[in-house]
Motif scaffolding. Sequence first.
Motif, PDB file in Angstrom:
ATOM      1  N   PRO A  67       0.814  -1.196  -0.138  1.00 32.12           N
ATOM      2  CA  PRO A  67      -0.131   0.066   0.092  1.00 32.12           C
ATOM      3  C   PRO A  67       0.762   1.283   0.124  1.00 32.12           C
ATOM      4  O   PRO A  67       0.109   2.191  -0.560  1.00 32.12           O
ATOM      5  N   TYR A  68       2.104   1.400   0.553  1.00 29.83           N
ATOM      6  CA  TYR A  68       2.788   2.671   0.344  1.00 29.83           C
ATOM      7  C   TYR A  68       4.103   2.427   0.028  1.00 29.83           C
ATOM      8  O   TYR A  68       5.123   3.100   0.592  1.00 29.83           O
ATOM      9  N   ASP A  93      -6.948   1.573  -3.054  1.00 30.30           N
ATOM     10  CA  ASP A  93      -7.352   2.980  -3.562  1.00 30.30           C
ATOM     11  C   ASP A  93      -6.783   4.012  -2.636  1.00 30.30           C
ATOM     12  O   ASP A  93      -6.508   5.042  -3.181  1.00 30.30           O
ATOM     13  N   ASN A  94      -6.689   3.430  -1.418  1.00 31.78           N
ATOM     14  CA  ASN A  94      -6.180   4.520  -0.502  1.00 31.78           C
ATOM     15  C   ASN A  94      -4.729   4.913  -0.910  1.00 31.78           C
ATOM     16  O   ASN A  94      -4.354   5.931  -0.841  1.00 31.78           O
ATOM     17  N   GLN A  95      -3.918   4.003  -1.122  1.00 33.42           N
ATOM     18  CA  GLN A  95      -2.709   4.114  -1.472  1.00 33.42           C
ATOM     19  C   GLN A  95      -2.402   5.043  -2.887  1.00 33.42           C
ATOM     20  O   GLN A  95      -1.665   5.893  -2.939  1.00 33.42           O
ATOM     21  N   ARG A  96      -3.262   4.749  -3.757  1.00 25.47           N
ATOM     22  CA  ARG A  96      -3.347   5.476  -5.039  1.00 25.47           C
ATOM     23  C   ARG A  96      -3.584   7.012  -4.756  1.00 25.47           C
ATOM     24  O   ARG A  96      -3.157   7.986  -5.276  1.00 25.47           O
ATOM     25  N   ARG A  97      -4.714   7.278  -3.807  1.00 27.36           N
ATOM     26  CA  ARG A  97      -5.111   8.519  -3.537  1.00 27.36           C
ATOM     27  C   ARG A  97      -3.970   9.288  -2.554  1.00 27.36           C
ATOM     28  O   ARG A  97      -3.817  10.469  -2.864  1.00 27.36           O
ATOM     29  N   VAL A  98      -3.448   8.858  -1.957  1.00 28.35           N
ATOM     30  CA  VAL A  98      -2.463   9.258  -0.966  1.00 28.35           C
ATOM     31  C   VAL A  98      -1.013   9.770  -1.953  1.00 28.35           C
ATOM     32  O   VAL A  98      -0.548  10.881  -1.844  1.00 28.35           O
ATOM     33  N   GLU A 152      -0.953  10.209   4.756  1.00 31.41           N
ATOM     34  CA  GLU A 152      -1.416   9.184   5.504  1.00 31.41           C
ATOM     35  C   GLU A 152      -2.353   9.041   6.739  1.00 31.41           C
ATOM     36  O   GLU A 152      -3.509   8.322   6.746  1.00 31.41           O
ATOM     37  N   ASP A 153      -2.027   9.888   7.537  1.00 31.51           N
ATOM     38  CA  ASP A 153      -2.677  10.224   8.559  1.00 31.51           C
ATOM     39  C   ASP A 153      -4.101  10.555   8.457  1.00 31.51           C
ATOM     40  O   ASP A 153      -5.001  10.075   9.217  1.00 31.51           O
TER      41      ASP A 153
END
Length: 217
Positions: free
Chosen positions: A7-8, A64-69, A117-118
């Motif tokens: 993810p990151y 999806d969170n990874q992409r957005r961050v 990320e936070d």
Amino acid sequence: MGRHPHPYGGRAGREDRCAGHRLHGHALFQAEAEEPVEPTTQETPAARRCVFFDVDGTLIDALDNQRRVWAAWAVRFGLDPDEVYRVALRTRPVETFALVAPDRDPRACLAALHELEDEDVRSGVYTAFDGASALLHALPPGSWALVTSNYAHRVRGRFARTGLPVPEVIVDAAAVEQGKPSPGPYLLAAERVDATPGHPGLCHRREVDLTARTQPA
């Protein structure tokens, strides 16, 4: 399900076979812990099995969170989000910064990434993989731990958002000097659950059914 990137940043995740469950991402590490037994003629303590899970891409779908961050991070530094994400998939964050923003202060780059990320933990949408909740709730307390390249406060936030139980032991990026794939984080987890590492070949990198042992026969 196909391969999931970590993810990151870092190595791409893989679907792994471990004791008959579907695991999306890196597997884990198994150890044996000694349990006290009632006094008998047998003096050797009984052994119980412990399992250590990765988090993002294994128990929680954070793609999806990874992409957005990373997209938000790229925009903040005036970079192309697609190119940054492509690099981030195969490198650790500090290496990503060196490749896509070599003229920027890596400390500022990392601080911005942590901030994003936070915020994503607070406002993003997270989904646990099918069967993850049932599996973790079915495991005896103290028989499992989390070993993650992220930070414990984010893991707890994501688990709270997805309804997953939080184990007693979480080994995160702040707990070790060398992260995965070094064995250090897993050995520290084994120490914290008072277990002896064993059966290192039990988990294979194949897809299996996470719900296989959580559904009634």
